[in-house]
Design a protein around this motif. Structure first.
Motif, short mmCIF file in Angstrom:
data_model
loop_
_atom_site.label_atom_id
_atom_site.label_comp_id
_atom_site.label_asym_id
_atom_site.label_seq_id
_atom_site.Cartn_x
_atom_site.Cartn_y
_atom_site.Cartn_z
N THR A 124 -15.91 -57.39 -5.71
CA THR A 124 -14.75 -58.17 -5.14
C THR A 124 -13.57 -57.99 -5.81
N TRP A 126 -11.76 -54.69 -4.54
CA TRP A 126 -10.95 -55.12 -3.40
C TRP A 126 -9.76 -55.82 -3.67
N GLN A 128 -17.04 -57.19 1.94
CA GLN A 128 -16.74 -56.09 0.78
C GLN A 128 -17.85 -55.54 0.25
#
Length: 430
Positions: free
Chosen positions: A385, A388, A404
């Motif tokens: 995460t 991202w 994700q």
């Protein structure tokens, strides 16, 4: 060059179709490229193509070089007898069907825009963990969200399939299956496997026989986990030891006992020690008469919190493991599971069980509830995460973070950009 790229080019017809001809000089008109086949057999089925003066319906096979047809021994496979067009990058030799008739061949080299080739190579050879991270800002949010929805649906379907596989091994017993999934979840990643093996060695139906005694449920779990093999003066542990070895003989459990060496304490926070987690698990088992029906009936995350709010026995209010009392500054005022643990159970137990039940019953309602529950939880924070977020896409809730994780592991990491809506948008000819 890769066959996956040629599949992408053919599927979307991203090549110059002017004066399109076979290598033998026959005109080609593509009416339908066909459907991509992800199983054994020709690459595309149901294609409709006019070659010369005849309109054909059948399969399309794709290779980098036409000689790959022989290398892959398709000339000996009846599944390839209905191939109507052989699409290649390089035509290095003519190929024939088993009956000796030539297979019409289309060579795409020189017909694909160089910009498309450069874009593909840029993604596949990117040194970034997320290949398109530097280009994500140019992708419309609608396309990004569509891919996240697809990734989350894929993740839930896969997790649901794992639950259904476990259900089959439990001869269709949803209660036993839910119990095993929940047990594995209680171990987090570090102790997931010993928790799962413990649940398999100690059926929930056996624990239900002692529903009125938390001490006996704890004794069965701790004893079967291998934590009661050492004698001690601790009164609580002595009581567990006495109960377990009586019940173990009664139910013939000792030969299935888990080795204590399987449990991991190193580098874990005390709140995640397997001993405390087992005590919490015992409290949940005693509080909830039927795990499956209770979890299936949960309407939202707040209701699940109430279901799982079960306090272990008083010993675990002041201990993290046997015989070691927590210091006064670390005494647990609330030894029940916290919000993060409840969220973990939603993500790794509730959502997969709901997804499995949806597949089993063909009822979309349960999948919708899983999605809704994930959208009520704060996003997970982990390495993926954070990658991202660095690329400019921050997760707003657990729905996003789960998407994700799936997108990264099954599209970004193996560089399956051609199967990704985001990658497809970036490669689409302008």
């Amino acid at each position: 060059m890769s066959e996956a790229f040629l599949h992408y080019i053919w599927l979307h017809q991203y090549f110059d179709k002017k004066a399109l001809q076979t290598q033998a000089g026959e005109d080609i008109l593509v009416h339908k490229p066909g459907l991509l086949n992800t199983h054994a057999g020709p690459d595309f089925s149901g294609a409709q193509i006019t070659i010369g003066s005849l309109r054909w319906a059948g399969h399309v096979e794709i290779h980098i070089r036409s000689s790959d047809w022989i290398y892959h021994r398709h000339q000996h496979d009846q599944a390839y007898e209905n191939v109507i067009l052989h699409v290649v990058w390089d035509d290095d030799r003519p190929v024939q069907r088993p009956d000796g008739t030539p297979i019409p061949t289309l060579a795409l080299k020189g017909r694909v825009d160089d910009a498309l080739l450069r874009g593909f190579r840029k993604l596949i050879n990117s040194g970034q963990s997320i290949p398109c991270s530097s280009q994500l800002a140019s992708v419309p949010s609608l396309i990004r969200h569509a891919m996240f929805d697809r990734a989350l649906a894929q993740r839930l379907e896969k997790k649901g399939a794992e639950v259904l596989h476990l259900l089959a091994t439990n001869t269709g017993d949803w209660e036993e299956t839910t119990y095993q999934v929940l047990a594995r979840n209680f171990g987090f990643k570090v102790n997931a496997e010993p928790f799962f093996q413990l649940a398999k060695s100690l059926p929930v139906r056996l624990l239900r026989k002692h529903q009125n005694s938390l001490l006996q449920i704890e004794a069965l779990l701790f004893g079967q986990a291998g934590f009661l093999t050492t004698r001690t003066k601790d009164e609580y542990v002595q009581a567990l030891h006495k109960e377990y070895f009586f019940l173990a003989r009664k139910y013939q459990l000792e030969e299935k006992m888990i080795s204590p060496a399987q449990w991991r304490f190193l580098r874990l926070r005390p709140a995640n020690f397997p001993t405390l987690r087992l005590a919490q698990f015992a409290a949940v088992i005693q509080k909830i008469p039927s795990l499956f029906s209770s979890l299936l009936a949960v309407q939202d995350v707040r209701a699940l919190r109430d279901v799982l709010l079960a306090a272990p026995s008083p010993y675990w209010h002041t201990h993290y493991r046997f015989g070691v009392k927590a210091s006064p500054t670390r005494t647990k005022a609330h030894p029940q599971m916290g919000d993060d643990s409840v969220a973990n159970i939603v993500v790794n137990t509730l959502a997969p069980v709901w997804a499995a039940y949806r597949q089993h019953q063909d009822d979309q309602t349960h999948l919708d509830r899983a999605v809704d529950a994930l959208q009520q939880l704060k996003p997970e924070s982990n390495r993926i995460t954070r990658l991202w977020a660095q690329a400019g896409v921050s997760a707003q809730h657990a729905f996003d973070s789960q998407a994700q994780i799936e997108l990264y592991n099954h599209f970004c990491l193996p560089r399956h950009c051609l199967n990704c809506t985001i990658g497809g948008h970036l490669l689409k000819p302008r």
